[in-house]
Design a protein around this motif. Structure first.
Motif, mmCIF file in Angstrom:
data_model
loop_
_atom_site.group_PDB
_atom_site.id
_atom_site.type_symbol
_atom_site.label_atom_id
_atom_site.label_comp_id
_atom_site.label_asym_id
_atom_site.label_seq_id
_atom_site.Cartn_x
_atom_site.Cartn_y
_atom_site.Cartn_z
ATOM 1 N N ALA A 85 30.076 28.479 42.996
ATOM 2 C CA ALA A 85 30.480 29.069 41.719
ATOM 3 C C ALA A 85 29.560 30.195 41.268
ATOM 4 N N TRP A 86 29.168 31.033 42.226
ATOM 5 C CA TRP A 86 28.390 32.242 41.952
ATOM 6 C C TRP A 86 27.040 31.963 41.290
ATOM 7 N N ALA A 87 26.435 30.829 41.553
ATOM 8 C CA ALA A 87 25.116 30.539 40.980
ATOM 9 C C ALA A 87 24.119 31.613 41.395
ATOM 10 N N THR A 88 23.299 32.052 40.456
ATOM 11 C CA THR A 88 22.267 33.039 40.767
ATOM 12 C C THR A 88 21.033 32.335 41.315
ATOM 13 N N VAL A 148 29.051 25.738 55.285
ATOM 14 C CA VAL A 148 29.924 26.791 54.768
ATOM 15 C C VAL A 148 29.815 26.784 53.250
ATOM 16 N N VAL A 149 29.342 27.889 52.702
ATOM 17 C CA VAL A 149 29.218 28.051 51.255
ATOM 18 C C VAL A 149 30.230 29.087 50.803
ATOM 19 N N THR A 150 31.007 28.755 49.784
ATOM 20 C CA THR A 150 31.975 29.693 49.231
ATOM 21 C C THR A 150 31.549 30.087 47.825
ATOM 22 N N ARG A 158 26.992 38.994 46.356
ATOM 23 C CA ARG A 158 28.050 37.985 46.293
ATOM 24 C C ARG A 158 28.889 38.000 47.570
ATOM 25 N N ARG A 159 29.242 36.799 48.032
ATOM 26 C CA ARG A 159 30.144 36.667 49.173
ATOM 27 C C ARG A 159 31.126 35.531 48.905
ATOM 28 N N LYS A 160 32.377 35.768 49.200
ATOM 29 C CA LYS A 160 33.368 34.698 49.056
ATOM 30 C C LYS A 160 33.118 33.574 50.047
ATOM 31 N N VAL A 161 32.633 33.911 51.251
ATOM 32 C CA VAL A 161 32.380 32.874 52.247
ATOM 33 C C VAL A 161 31.148 33.229 53.070
ATOM 34 N N ARG A 209 25.664 21.459 34.752
ATOM 35 C CA ARG A 209 26.811 21.457 35.647
ATOM 36 C C ARG A 209 26.565 22.481 36.741
ATOM 37 N N LEU A 210 26.620 22.041 37.985
ATOM 38 C CA LEU A 210 26.301 22.907 39.116
ATOM 39 C C LEU A 210 27.504 23.705 39.585
ATOM 40 N N SER A 211 28.672 23.067 39.620
ATOM 41 C CA SER A 211 29.873 23.705 40.146
ATOM 42 C C SER A 211 31.082 22.962 39.625
ATOM 43 N N ASP A 212 32.227 23.638 39.621
ATOM 44 C CA ASP A 212 33.476 22.950 39.285
ATOM 45 C C ASP A 212 34.133 22.356 40.525
#
Length: 236
Positions: free
Chosen positions: A15-18, A40-42, A70-73, A222-225
């Motif tokens: 979820a685009w965490a910095t 695999v990180v999205t 940023r990378r989608k995958v 919250r880390l991610s949805d």
């Protein structure tokens, strides 16, 4: 008795965490703690990945404007990645990367994906798509890519597939299309699993000897949805 060699594969949408944020630090630690052979990180950034591995990504352009890190995958492996190939056009651009790597159980091909969600480019981005159209087009690209893979090399597909398996609320035609594209592989993360039902999946033509999930929450933030998942795979 000799132990059967195992391959551990994990995937999570971060979820685009910095990288410098507390959320990013906690995500990075959780990813590192998996000690996976392949990760695999999205919707992620390279700085969230453990040091010392080898990384390939899907590229920086998926139609929503480019941001440097940023990378989608992202595909990370403990061992070098070779024969790297990306989808660079259409709905698969920036969202699919495949590569060969070696594991304790021998060579495998990994297909890392971040398939578009139902409303991709409908009211945001290019604003030229219909609901589910980008998702279905990306599946077409993936089908064309996997049709040319060497059937003698085990294949692991992992990432954000943006569908629950089996079908929950998505249209029947959409669920059926994903099942068709993944027809030669077993979706090890399907069904009633802890912290599920999942939309981040691992599929392969190997045997799943174990599955572990984790939630997108922590006591601090919250880390991610998305929930994350790791599968332990073996050759039959």
């Amino acid at each position: 008795m000799d132990r059967t060699p195992e391959i551990t594969v994990a995937t999570w949408n971060t979820a685009w965490a910095t990288v410098g944020s507390r959320r990013g630090q906690l995500i990075r630690q959780r990813l590192t703690d998996t000690d996976a052979d392949v990760l695999v990180v999205t919707e992620g950034r390279r700085g969230l990945l453990a040091e010392g591995g080898h990384v390939a990504d899907g590229g920086d352009d998926w139609g929503y404007g480019r941001e440097r890190d940023r990378r989608k995958v992202l595909l990370w492996s403990q061992q070098p990645l070779t024969d790297v190939e990306r989808i660079t056009t259409g709905a698969g651009a920036g969202r699919v990367v495949t590569a060969m790597t070696t594991t304790p159980a021998g060579p495998i091909r990994v297909l890392a994906v971040c398939i578009p969600w139902s409303n991709a480019h409908v009211s945001t981005g290019r604003k030229d798509a219909a609901v589910w159209s980008e998702h279905l087009e990306c599946l077409d690209h993936i089908e064309a890519l996997v049709s040319g893979l060497d059937a003698d090399i085990p294949v692991v597909i992992a990432g954000d597939m943006n569908q629950r398996v089996p079908r929950v609320r998505q249209p029947v035609r959409v669920a059926s299309r994903l099942a068709e594209v993944l027809g030669r592989w077993t979706v090890h993360t399907a069904g009633d699993v802890e912290h599920g039902p999942l939309i981040d999946h691992v599929a392969s033509d190997l045997t799943c000897a174990g599955l572990r999930t984790w939630s997108g929450t922590s006591p601090e933030v919250r880390l991610s949805d998305h929930s994350g998942v790791m599968c332990t795979l073996t050759r039959a």
